[in-house]
Design a protein around this motif. Sequence first.
Motif, mmCIF file in Angstrom:
data_model
loop_
_atom_site.group_PDB
_atom_site.id
_atom_site.type_symbol
_atom_site.label_atom_id
_atom_site.label_comp_id
_atom_site.label_asym_id
_atom_site.label_seq_id
_atom_site.Cartn_x
_atom_site.Cartn_y
_atom_site.Cartn_z
ATOM 1 N N LEU A 265 0.818 -1.216 0.000
ATOM 2 C CA LEU A 265 0.000 0.000 0.000
ATOM 3 C C LEU A 265 0.850 1.264 0.000
ATOM 4 C CD1 LEU A 265 -2.650 -1.069 2.688
ATOM 5 C CD2 LEU A 265 -2.799 -1.309 0.202
ATOM 6 N N THR A 266 1.986 1.228 0.703
ATOM 7 C CA THR A 266 2.811 2.431 0.841
ATOM 8 C C THR A 266 3.845 2.593 -0.284
ATOM 9 O OG1 THR A 266 4.362 1.236 2.270
ATOM 10 C CG2 THR A 266 2.563 2.428 3.345
ATOM 11 N N ASN A 267 4.056 1.534 -1.083
ATOM 12 C CA ASN A 267 5.058 1.608 -2.145
ATOM 13 C C ASN A 267 4.521 1.140 -3.504
ATOM 14 O OD1 ASN A 267 8.071 1.808 -2.954
ATOM 15 N ND2 ASN A 267 7.571 -0.290 -3.539
ATOM 16 N N ASP A 268 4.166 -0.134 -3.600
ATOM 17 C CA ASP A 268 3.861 -0.750 -4.901
ATOM 18 C C ASP A 268 2.691 -0.099 -5.638
ATOM 19 O OD1 ASP A 268 5.792 -2.406 -3.912
ATOM 20 O OD2 ASP A 268 4.441 -4.060 -3.459
ATOM 21 N N ILE A 269 1.588 0.076 -4.928
ATOM 22 C CA ILE A 269 0.397 0.616 -5.582
ATOM 23 C C ILE A 269 0.615 2.067 -6.007
ATOM 24 C CG2 ILE A 269 -0.879 1.504 -3.592
ATOM 25 C CD1 ILE A 269 -3.366 0.067 -4.756
ATOM 26 N N LEU A 270 1.477 2.791 -5.285
ATOM 27 C CA LEU A 270 1.799 4.175 -5.657
ATOM 28 C C LEU A 270 2.658 4.197 -6.922
ATOM 29 C CD1 LEU A 270 2.551 5.697 -2.124
ATOM 30 C CD2 LEU A 270 0.403 5.724 -3.407
ATOM 31 N N MET A 272 2.423 1.918 -9.251
ATOM 32 C CA MET A 272 1.470 1.574 -10.303
ATOM 33 C C MET A 272 0.719 2.817 -10.782
ATOM 34 S SD MET A 272 -1.787 -1.056 -10.158
ATOM 35 C CE MET A 272 -2.922 0.203 -9.541
ATOM 36 N N LEU A 273 0.250 3.626 -9.839
ATOM 37 C CA LEU A 273 -0.456 4.866 -10.184
ATOM 38 C C LEU A 273 0.483 5.857 -10.872
ATOM 39 C CD1 LEU A 273 -2.545 5.383 -6.917
ATOM 40 C CD2 LEU A 273 -3.482 4.934 -9.193
ATOM 41 N N GLY A 274 1.722 5.955 -10.358
ATOM 42 C CA GLY A 274 2.688 6.915 -10.892
ATOM 43 C C GLY A 274 3.078 6.620 -12.329
ATOM 44 N N ILE A 275 3.371 5.336 -12.650
ATOM 45 C CA ILE A 275 3.781 4.981 -14.016
ATOM 46 C C ILE A 275 2.609 5.128 -14.977
ATOM 47 C CG2 ILE A 275 4.521 3.039 -15.481
ATOM 48 C CD1 ILE A 275 6.450 2.230 -13.306
ATOM 49 N N ALA A 276 1.394 4.816 -14.503
ATOM 50 C CA ALA A 276 0.206 5.008 -15.348
ATOM 51 C C ALA A 276 0.014 6.493 -15.655
ATOM 52 C CB ALA A 276 -1.028 4.445 -14.658
ATOM 53 N N PHE A 277 0.203 7.350 -14.640
ATOM 54 C CA PHE A 277 0.058 8.795 -14.845
ATOM 55 C C PHE A 277 1.152 9.337 -15.767
ATOM 56 C CE2 PHE A 277 0.860 13.237 -13.795
ATOM 57 C CZ PHE A 277 -0.416 13.773 -13.948
ATOM 58 N N LEU A 278 2.362 8.786 -15.654
ATOM 59 C CA LEU A 278 3.515 9.226 -16.452
ATOM 60 C C LEU A 278 3.264 9.117 -17.958
ATOM 61 C CD1 LEU A 278 6.552 10.100 -16.445
ATOM 62 C CD2 LEU A 278 7.122 7.656 -16.355
ATOM 63 N N LEU A 279 2.390 8.182 -18.339
ATOM 64 C CA LEU A 279 2.104 7.984 -19.766
ATOM 65 C C LEU A 279 1.581 9.247 -20.446
ATOM 66 C CD1 LEU A 279 0.381 4.500 -20.134
ATOM 67 C CD2 LEU A 279 2.640 5.195 -20.916
ATOM 68 N N LEU A 280 0.755 10.004 -19.720
ATOM 69 C CA LEU A 280 0.109 11.171 -20.337
ATOM 70 C C LEU A 280 1.115 12.198 -20.848
ATOM 71 C CD1 LEU A 280 -2.697 12.309 -21.013
ATOM 72 C CD2 LEU A 280 -2.602 13.579 -18.875
#
Length: 311
Positions: A265-270, A272-280
């Motif tokens: 919760l404190t590392n992995d899922i963040l 996942m969200l960060g790399i998905a956001f980076l695409l834009l």
Amino acid sequence: MLNLLYIIIGLAFLIMGGNWLLKSAVALSLRLKIPKIVVGMTVVSFATSAPELIVSIKAALESSSDLALGNVVGSNIANLGLVLGVTVLLGSIDVRKSFYTTDWPILMAASLVFFGFIYFDGVIEFNEGLIMVILLVVYILFLLKFQKVAVEDEAPEDDEVLPNLKMVLFLVLGGIGLWGGSELLINGATGLARYYEVSERVIGVTVVSIGTSIPELAASIIAVMKKEKAISLGNLIGSNIFNIFAVLGITALITPLQVVDETLLTNDILWMLGIAFLLLPLVFFPKGLRLGWRDGIILLSAYIAFVYFTI
């Protein structure tokens, strides 16, 4: 050493089993005269997500929820950081307008739904799994109605009507391969975690997730070598959405998914969200609606950083 061998053999069985199941499913849908677009968006998507689904269900039933959750989180990170990163390093790809109008927003929405369900109480319950499955159905219906070109046929050579005996044989072999592969992979992964005294989450987000992303990576490299259009960004995004709504949703319907290692919760899922956001921003800069080698370096570097900080 034996645990690593179990993982390698298990992954091989999962990949072969998924491929056999895909051939059987496509052949059956063609025999039933189901429209090709429906096949691409439903049958093929579910068949290619089968390894992740079987592994996650098996892990969760054996009280290894972190392995199930880590598999999905790690696969989503690997699909965009590793698979897409390597693909655009080998050759640039054009990005459709649908990326910023629907694909990326839906991916972020799915990721945030997952985040919201699990972050505050550390568990995905039956009712939350049910919501995910309902959202999956809504997503598929949306694609069928409004985005009929959203999913490309990555393996047109599989589109053949097989004899009944061969179709049943592929179906049986696919099922056996997925079941046997998941048994070996889960046993090897949990054994490896105990041997090196690391959490199952670490094995899930690294070894297992990379293994279940190998088919996508292999398909991308082969496509680039053949100088054909590589795997589309839309298909990778679709795979990630399926991982969240289908794999996690269906698994949670069978048994609740409880976080054991809080680092998920404190590392992995963040990540996942960060790399998905980076695409834009990568899609729009420096050249609009195109991903090139510079973007590949950034994505691959982000994935390597994730693995480094995870291990």
